[in-house]
Design a protein around this motif. Structure first.
Motif, short mmCIF file in Angstrom:
data_model
loop_
_atom_site.label_atom_id
_atom_site.label_comp_id
_atom_site.label_asym_id
_atom_site.label_seq_id
_atom_site.Cartn_x
_atom_site.Cartn_y
_atom_site.Cartn_z
N GLY A 86 -19.33 6.71 -11.16
CA GLY A 86 -18.69 7.96 -11.55
C GLY A 86 -18.17 8.74 -10.35
O GLY A 86 -17.80 9.90 -10.48
N ILE A 87 -18.16 8.14 -9.18
CA ILE A 87 -17.66 8.77 -7.96
C ILE A 87 -16.20 8.33 -7.80
O ILE A 87 -15.93 7.20 -7.42
CB ILE A 87 -18.49 8.38 -6.73
N LEU A 88 -15.29 9.23 -8.13
CA LEU A 88 -13.88 8.88 -8.14
C LEU A 88 -13.13 9.58 -7.01
O LEU A 88 -13.51 10.68 -6.60
CB LEU A 88 -13.26 9.25 -9.48
N MET A 89 -12.08 8.94 -6.54
CA MET A 89 -11.23 9.55 -5.53
C MET A 89 -10.28 10.53 -6.22
O MET A 89 -10.00 10.39 -7.41
CB MET A 89 -10.47 8.47 -4.78
N ASP A 90 -9.81 11.50 -5.47
CA ASP A 90 -8.91 12.49 -6.04
C ASP A 90 -7.60 11.88 -6.51
O ASP A 90 -7.03 12.30 -7.51
CB ASP A 90 -8.63 13.61 -5.03
N GLU A 91 -7.13 10.91 -5.77
CA GLU A 91 -5.88 10.24 -6.12
C GLU A 91 -5.90 8.82 -5.57
O GLU A 91 -6.65 8.53 -4.64
CB GLU A 91 -4.66 11.00 -5.59
N PRO A 92 -5.10 7.93 -6.15
CA PRO A 92 -5.06 6.55 -5.64
C PRO A 92 -4.57 6.51 -4.19
O PRO A 92 -3.73 7.31 -3.79
CB PRO A 92 -4.06 5.85 -6.55
N VAL A 93 -5.10 5.57 -3.43
CA VAL A 93 -4.67 5.37 -2.05
C VAL A 93 -3.46 4.43 -2.08
O VAL A 93 -3.55 3.32 -2.61
CB VAL A 93 -5.81 4.78 -1.19
N THR A 94 -2.35 4.90 -1.51
CA THR A 94 -1.13 4.09 -1.49
C THR A 94 -0.64 3.82 -0.07
O THR A 94 0.35 3.14 0.12
CB THR A 94 -0.01 4.79 -2.29
N SER A 95 -1.35 4.36 0.91
CA SER A 95 -0.98 4.14 2.31
C SER A 95 -1.49 2.77 2.77
O SER A 95 -2.14 2.04 2.01
CB SER A 95 -1.55 5.25 3.18
N PHE A 96 -1.23 2.44 4.04
CA PHE A 96 -1.69 1.18 4.59
C PHE A 96 -3.20 1.08 4.47
O PHE A 96 -3.89 2.04 4.69
CB PHE A 96 -1.29 1.06 6.07
N PRO A 97 -3.71 -0.03 4.07
CA PRO A 97 -3.11 -1.33 3.83
C PRO A 97 -2.76 -1.57 2.36
O PRO A 97 -2.31 -2.65 2.01
CB PRO A 97 -4.21 -2.29 4.27
#
Length: 187
Positions: free
Chosen positions: A129-140
């Protein structure tokens, strides 16, 4: 050419127990973490073990997965040492450069994805249930959707080339296949 081929008879020593132990460890690790993560998602088993603290539970799983990965890598290296080398793999002058490039690129993908995701993002925090605020789209992640898996696979291939062991290439293919299966469960 005939001399190279004749010197590569018995490219893999199937009598070496370390080969099978390494293959089992390679298959075990993603099976373990996906099983534990799914159980956590549905039953909160680890969170309950840590008195409802999902952050601590996730860190405990992260430590376990990291430790199992180190042990798997040790078993892989041990298996390679027990295997015959191949002149085809170890004699070309470009070999160490390709091997080190694969290892460096693989580790770059793994370490940069860990940096981008953090510990809980890397080690299945979403199942807790520990979610990031937004998807990571940077490298890699702008290069591949699974940089940790592909980076790890590249490192296995690079190590197999560096040691000049065909058995290492077979085990590296196993790593790739096992990670493809794991991706099917995780996506």
């Amino acid at each position: 050419m005939a001399q190279i081929l004749s010197s590569n008879q018995g490219l893999i020593d199937f009598s070496q127990r370390s080969l099978y132990i390494s293959a089992l460890a390679i298959a075990f690790n993603p099976t373990f973490w996906n099983t534990v993560a799914r159980r956590e998602y549905h039953h909160k088993t680890l969170t309950r073990l840590f008195n409802g603290n999902s952050q601590r539970a996730c860190y405990a799983l992260a430590l376990t997965i990291f430790s199992l990965g180190l042990f798997r890598d040790y078993l892989f290296e041990r298996a390679l040492r027990a295997q015959p080398s191949s002149a085809i793999l170890s004699s070309p002058p470009w070999n160490p450069y390709v091997a080190y490039a694969l290892i460096a690129l693989g580790n770059t993908l793994v370490l940069s994805s860990t940096w981008a995701l953090g510990i809980t993002g890397t080690y299945l925090g979403d199942y807790f249930g520990i979610l990031m605020d937004e998807p990571v789209t940077s490298f890699p992640f702008n290069v591949t959707g699974a940089p940790m898996y592909y980076g790890s696979t590249m490192s296995f291939f690079g190590t197999a080339l560096l040691y000049g062991r065909p058995a290492g290439l077979v085990l590296a293919v196993e790593v790739l296949v096992v990670y493809w299966v794991a991706l099917g469960f995780e996506e």
